[in-house]
Structures are given as structure tokens and as C-alpha cells.
Design a protein around this motif. Structure first.
Motif, PDB file in Angstrom:
ATOM      1  N   ALA A 112      66.994  -9.738 -44.677  1.00  0.00           N
ATOM      2  CA  ALA A 112      65.896  -9.500 -45.546  1.00  0.00           C
ATOM      3  C   ALA A 112      65.005 -10.414 -45.973  1.00  0.00           C
ATOM      4  CB  ALA A 112      66.423  -8.802 -46.855  1.00  0.00           C
ATOM      5  N   PRO A 113      63.945 -10.427 -46.452  1.00  0.00           N
ATOM      6  CA  PRO A 113      63.129 -11.592 -46.664  1.00  0.00           C
ATOM      7  C   PRO A 113      63.538 -12.095 -47.958  1.00  0.00           C
ATOM      8  CG  PRO A 113      61.953  -9.645 -47.128  1.00  0.00           C
ATOM      9  CD  PRO A 113      63.014  -9.076 -46.284  1.00  0.00           C
ATOM     10  N   PRO A 114      63.277 -13.550 -48.426  1.00  0.00           N
ATOM     11  CA  PRO A 114      63.792 -14.183 -49.448  1.00  0.00           C
ATOM     12  C   PRO A 114      63.147 -13.445 -50.568  1.00  0.00           C
ATOM     13  CG  PRO A 114      62.632 -15.735 -48.279  1.00  0.00           C
ATOM     14  CD  PRO A 114      62.823 -14.594 -47.512  1.00  0.00           C
TER      15      PRO A 114
END
Length: 118
Positions: free
Chosen positions: A110-112
Motif C-alpha cells: 500500500a502507499p504510505p
């Protein structure tokens, strides 16, 4: 960090999930359905509805109440209520441990999280 939310559906149609377990824990700590509801940001009526649903889902009540009087009444968990809360928490702990590597891997994909401006 990714986290797991567990809801246990019972054959008779009731269920125990994180919100209901938290309500039971607050009742045990605070000694009041109203106070437990307030602590969770819910109305007294909603807290009572959840307690009734929990009591109806098992062979005996999980929460017992005492009517008002000089000390104002209150609520507490029955031994069955304490056991249900303990077993639910044990299920959550075991499921979290069993899935930790996959939770970490999913989170890495997942993106930060977005940074809040200073």
C-alpha cells in the motif's frame, strides 16, 4: 500498520465483533451501560440495544443490571459475559498472530499514509 478486524457470527444469528467486545469491556470497567456508551461515543439507547442483542445471542445474559437506589444502580458482566469477552479477545489475538506476516506484506504493498502539513 494494517490490522485485522474479527467478527464471530454465531449459528443462532448473533455475533460478537470489536465494537460489542469493547462495550462489554467498558461495562466491566465503568460499571454502567450509560457510561460505557458515553465512553464509546454512542447513545444510551444504542448501548442498551447492543447489550440486549448480546444477551439474546447466548444461553444466558452477558450483562446484569441493578436498578437504581441510593447508589444509582449499575451494570456488570456475568461470569458468562467475562468468558465471552475473554474468548473473543483470545480469538482476535490468535488470528492476529497467525496473519501477522501477511498483514505486514499487504501493508508494504500500500502507499504510505499522506503526511499532514506542518
Amino acid at each position: 500498520m494494517a490490522r485485522l478486524r474479527v467478527r464471530v457470527h454465531l449459528d443462532a444469528g448473533g455475533h460478537v465483533g470489536p465494537g460489542r467486545a469493547d462495550l462489554l469491556a467498558h461495562i466491566a470497567t465503568l460499571g454502567s451501560i450509560a457510561a460505557a456508551g458515553r465512553a464509546m461515543g454512542m447513545s444510551y439507547r444504542r448501548a442498551w440495544e447492543l447489550v440486549e442483542a448480546l444477551n439474546d445471542a447466548f444461553s444466558a445474559p452477558l450483562v446484569q443490571t441493578a436498578h437504581g437506589g441510593a447508589r444509582g444502580g449499575g451494570a456488570s458482566l456475568t461470569p458468562l459475559g467475562e468468558e465471552v469477552l475473554h474468548r473473543y479477545r483470545a480469538i482476535v489475538d490468535a488470528a492476529t498472530q497467525a496473519t501477522m506476516a501477511n498483514l505486514v506484506a499487504l501493508q508494504a504493498l500500500a502507499p504510505p499514509p499522506a503526511r499532514k502539513p506542518d
